[in-house]
Write a protein that holds these residues in place. Structure first.
Motif, PDB file in Angstrom:
ATOM      1  N   THR A 189     -12.903   4.851   0.511  1.00  7.87           N
ATOM      2  CA  THR A 189     -13.597   4.697   1.787  1.00  7.87           C
ATOM      3  C   THR A 189     -15.094   4.587   1.532  1.00  7.87           C
ATOM      4  O   THR A 189     -15.596   5.035   0.501  1.00  7.87           O
ATOM      5  CB  THR A 189     -13.327   5.887   2.723  1.00  7.87           C
TER       6      THR A 189
ATOM      7  N   GLU B 162      -7.985   2.182  -3.500  1.00 10.98           N
ATOM      8  CA  GLU B 162      -8.739   2.031  -2.254  1.00 10.98           C
ATOM      9  C   GLU B 162      -9.627   3.251  -2.039  1.00 10.98           C
ATOM     10  O   GLU B 162      -9.153   4.388  -2.107  1.00 10.98           O
ATOM     11  CB  GLU B 162      -7.792   1.843  -1.075  1.00 10.98           C
TER      12      GLU B 162
ATOM     13  N   GLU C  68       0.848  -1.187   0.000  1.00  6.41           N
ATOM     14  CA  GLU C  68       0.000   0.000   0.000  1.00  6.41           C
ATOM     15  C   GLU C  68       0.884   1.237   0.000  1.00  6.41           C
ATOM     16  O   GLU C  68       1.822   1.350   0.806  1.00  6.41           O
ATOM     17  CB  GLU C  68      -0.902   0.026   1.230  1.00  6.41           C
TER      18      GLU C  68
ATOM     19  N   THR D 265      -2.938  13.344  -4.999  1.00  3.31           N
ATOM     20  CA  THR D 265      -3.316  11.979  -5.375  1.00  3.31           C
ATOM     21  C   THR D 265      -2.607  11.551  -6.654  1.00  3.31           C
ATOM     22  O   THR D 265      -2.108  10.413  -6.749  1.00  3.31           O
ATOM     23  CB  THR D 265      -4.839  11.884  -5.561  1.00  3.31           C
TER      24      THR D 265
ATOM     25  N   ASN E 222      -4.588   5.010  -2.234  1.00  2.00           N
ATOM     26  CA  ASN E 222      -5.829   5.541  -1.675  1.00  2.00           C
ATOM     27  C   ASN E 222      -6.369   6.681  -2.525  1.00  2.00           C
ATOM     28  O   ASN E 222      -5.605   7.553  -2.963  1.00  2.00           O
ATOM     29  CB  ASN E 222      -5.595   6.055  -0.248  1.00  2.00           C
TER      30      ASN E 222
ATOM     31  N   ASP F 268     -11.866   0.613   1.750  1.00  2.00           N
ATOM     32  CA  ASP F 268     -10.923   0.814   2.845  1.00  2.00           C
ATOM     33  C   ASP F 268     -11.678   1.107   4.141  1.00  2.00           C
ATOM     34  O   ASP F 268     -12.790   1.635   4.120  1.00  2.00           O
ATOM     35  CB  ASP F 268      -9.997   1.993   2.502  1.00  2.00           C
TER      36      ASP F 268
END
Length: 828
Positions: free
Chosen positions: A696, A694, A604, A636, A662, A724
């Motif tokens: 949320t 990933e 990760e 990102t 993420n 996640d």
């Protein structure tokens, strides 16, 4: 009141009905005698023959079963036709009652209330036939076809009356639903027509030659035998149909209670038993006993221990038990059958019936085989129902965990927000206090997560004691708590409450041999002054709390200036923008391994920022800054590009692993994200399947429709998608099922204590089972010791990551660690 209690007893209801039928019969004949006088002296020979005929036909009846009811079909129409056409109605009644008692009591062994009702029924049948025939034909009976038709009509009507009365007594005694099955009780009408016709032919034959009575006896015996064989065969087919209906009913019942009720109802009905019972073991060693008796009444009880001397005990060890009438057993049963019911968890229940109904002699091998077939079907359905009940309990527990913090038991962010919005929708003024523990990370790092968790629990308890029912205390996540205070309207009162909570937190908190000081920073927002909804109020209380922390003010009420002029926050945003542009944000990688093999299958990617003046800035501080300032997109993309280039390097070194990145909630609102991902995959040469993005749970809820479009496009590229921090967000199980995801990551807050906390272990087990049920790979983060790793492997978790495997490593260090890694789980 006494009368009501008596009527509530089944036998009392049947006895009352029988008494009224007897009174009606006597009254009808009394009126007739008063009108026409007593009958003349009869010839005893015909009366004796009729008496014997009635005794035999009632003693050798054919039983037609309708659910739990038993309708006895006899050949009594033949002597009835002879009597109607040759004997005075009152004499006919006496002969039929005497012969009926001989047949019912002497040959069929009936006693008590049942015998009384059947005798009363014979009286009503006989009286109705005689009265109706005289009403249709007049005082003098005609001869010829008209006579035959009238007799046939009379016999059909009298037998229909009998079927209605039998149905009524079953409904009164046992099952009110018996009325729905009245058409089945009328299936003997063809026999009535046949036997009435035989009776008419017999009258004509006897008038010509009395010796024809011998032929009548032979024809009656053959007819009786043929009809009995026909009924047995038809009821055999009906029994098969009922078994199929039983399996279909079980397939449609999804809970244990529904399955048990169906099993007990069918067991009583098909085995012709007075009562049925199901005994099911519980995991804690107790047993649930479900008993059905009387009018489909179901008793449910839980017992700690079962009687060791019970007649059905051998069935618990797998041996069926058959107890016919006359056997010596301990208990209050006349006869019974008990069979084992295996369940999915290796345990076994017991299904039993007792006290056979009067229409069968006793339970035998045929009933035992049928009962075992029922038990086999019941076993499968009960096992499935128990599994579904367990899943429902786990889902309910997970749904509670979605609204309550598992560590402290306090409402979580979702529940807290809902409470705020409910009060605001009602127009209630309120105050929201947001509290953050100062230096909590230092306590966690220095003393460990166990001490940190105990501290959080103690803080939650102390807050609840201090609020003392005036409001709601919640844990929003990490070391952040919130307090909702309805009806607080002024800043002064809100500040006073905040100061009181601040003072309460200054008192040392004992944890084992330690005494810790949990200093806090508190932000305050009031409604409607600072906002009208939970999102705005929490956000503004957070802003005030941040200012209180940076200025060491302790408690601060939100002002509009706090949003615009937080000097440190503004400076940090500018520094962050510059760091992203210069690529000073470092990307580190934390390995992920398979629990079954110990192989490293991926890593990760995590962003780290070392500020030139402030030093290390935690991700939970600069990531929210990036989101609020619009810098999250370049951040990102930077992490994504670095991760893919490093992944390409590792794969060229021979390491077939994937990299996980993420995505922020804002990323799912950017329509060009799939195009950017496709371009970077093409530039680096990394296959799409080697990239996991990933997301949320809460990031999807901001714009579910738009997010689904982006996720579907990423899925079409071949990129893997992971949820996640599962269990801490806002998603429902229904939405989770609809997402095009491949992985589910269990949040570290559930993982870190599974070796010592059975509640966290239950949550993780449920999450793993749910993930596998949805065909997802399940990843656990936050693995910090070997015991946790072993528990996760036992629960079937696919992948793990955490400090016990490795801390997050810079890219070059990760490559060296990967090369030196011994691909064995024992080396983790």
């Amino acid at each position: 009141m006494t009368k009501a209690r008596g009527w509530s007893r089944p036998d009392a209801r049947v006895a009352t009905l029988s008494l009224w039928l007897g009174v009606a019969t006597i009254a009808a004949h009394a009126l007739r005698i008063r009108s026409v006088g007593l009958p003349a002296d009869p010839d005893p020979m015909p009366l004796g023959i009729l008496l014997v005929a009635f005794a035999l036909t009632e003693g050798f009846a054919v039983h037609v079963r309708v659910r739990r009811g038993g309708h006895a079909m006899s050949l009594s129409e033949i002597p009835m036709v002879l009597g109607l056409l040759s004997v005075d109605p009152t004499l006919l009644l006496c002969v039929r009652l005497i012969g009926g008692v001989i047949g019912l009591a002497g040959l069929r062994g009936q006693r008590g209330v049942k015998l009384g009702f059947n005798v009363a029924l014979l009286g009503v049948q006989t009286t109705a036939a005689a009265v109706l025939l005289r009403a249709l034909s007049g005082p003098v009976l005609p001869t010829g076809p008209k006579e035959w038709l009238l007799v046939l009509i009379v016999m059909l009507v009298s037998d229909a009356i009998a079927a209605v009365l039998v149905t009524a007594v079953i409904a009164l005694h046992d099952d009110p639903g018996e009325w729905k099955r009245l058409p089945g009780a009328l299936q003997g009408m063809p026999l009535v027509a046949i036997t009435t016709s035989i009776g008419l032919v017999s009258v004509l034959a006897i008038e010509k030659d009395p010796r024809a009575i011998v032929l009548l006896t032979i024809v009656s015996a053959v007819t009786y035998r043929a009809y009995r064989t026909f009924v047995q065969q038809s009821q055999g087919h009906q029994q098969v149909e009922e078994l199929y209906a039983f399996t279909r009913a079980l397939d449609g019942s999804l809970d244990t209670g529904g399955v048990a009720r169906i099993v007990l109802e069918q067991a009583r009905d098909q085995l012709r038993a007075e009562r049925a019972e199901l005994i099911v073991p519980n995991p804690d060693g107790t047993h649930v006993r479900l008993r059905m008796h009387g009018r489909r009444h179901l008793d449910i009880s839980t017992v700690d221990a079962l009687p060791e001397t019970a007649w059905w005990q051998p069935a618990r060890t797998g041996a069926p038990v058959l107890v016919p009438k006359g056997s010596r057993v301990i208990g209050s049963i006349e006869d019974g059958i008990a069979v084992p019911v295996p369940l999915s968890d290796g345990a076994a229940g017991v299904l039993l019936v007792a006290d056979s109904l009067a229409d069968i002699p006793t339970f035998g091998e045929q009933q035992l085989r049928l009962f075992q077939a029922l038990a086999n079907h019941a076993s499968l359905s009960l096992a499935k129902a128990r599994l579904l009940d367990e899943l429902r309990r786990e889902v309910a527990q997970n749904e509670r965990l979605a609204l309550y913090d598992p560590l402290t038991g306090l409402p979580n962010r979702q529940r807290f927000s809902a409470l705020v919005d409910e009060l605001r929708a009602a127009g209630t003024p309120l105050t929201v206090l947001l509290m953050d523990l100062d230096r909590f990370k230092e306590i966690n790092d220095a003393l460990g997560h166990d001490v940190g968790d105990q501290l959080l629990r103690q803080v939650g308890e102390r807050l609840q004691e201090r609020v003392d029912g005036r409001g709601t205390v919640a844990r929003l996540g990490g070391d952040e708590f919130a307090v909702l205070l309805p009806e607080i309207r002024t800043r002064e009162v809100a500040l006073a409450v905040g100061d009181d909570l601040d003072a309460a937190m200054e008192q040392p908190i004992p944890i084992g041999d330690l005494r810790l000081n949990a200093r806090v920073s508190i932000g305050v927002a009031l409604a409607p002054e600072h906002g009208h909804d939970a999102k705005t109020l929490i956000q503004r209380a957070d802003v005030a709390m941040y200012v209180a922390k940076t200025t060491h003010a302790g408690v601060r009420v939100y002002t509009s200036d706090d949003d615009r002029n937080s000097p440190r926050r503004l400076a940090m945003v500018a520094d962050l923008r510059e760091a992203i542009q210069r690529h000073d944000i470092v990307v580190v990688f934390q390995p992920k391994i398979e629990t079954a093999t110990g192989l490293v299958v991926g890593a990760e990617a995590l962003a780290r920022w070392h500020h030139p003046a402030h030093g290390f800035v935690p991700p939970d501080e600069f990531i929210p800054l990036a989101e609020h300032s619009g810098l999250i997109r370049p951040l990102t993309l930077h992490v994504l590009e670095v991760s893919l280039r490093r992944c390409a390097t590792w794969r060229r070194m021979g390491h077939d692993i994937h990299v996980a990145v993420n995505l922020s909630p804002n990323s799912l609102q950017e329509s060009d994200l799939p195009d950017i991902v496709a371009r970077l995959l093409g530039q680096t040469g990394v296959p799409a399947s080697a990239l996991t993005l990933e997301i949320t749970e809460s990031s999807i809820m901001a714009d579910p429709t738009g997010a689904m479009v982006i996720l579907d496009r990423l899925h079409a590229l071949g990129v893997k998608l992971a949820i996640d921090d599962f269990g801490t967000g806002y998603s429902s199980l229904g939405r989770l099922r609809e997402l095009p995801i491949h992985e589910m990551k269990i949040d570290r807050s559930f993982v870190q204590r599974i070796a010592v906390d059975h509640r966290d272990r239950a949550v993780v087990r449920s999450a793993v089972q749910l993930g596998h049920a949805l065909d997802l790979m399940v990843v656990a983060e936050g693995v910090e010791d070997e015991h946790t790793l072993l528990h996760l492997r036992q629960e079937g978790c696919n992948l793990v990551q955490g400090f016990f495997i490795s801390k997050p490593l810079p890219a070059d260090d990760f490559a060296d660690w990967l090369t030196a890694r011994i691909p064995q789980l024992g080396g983790a």
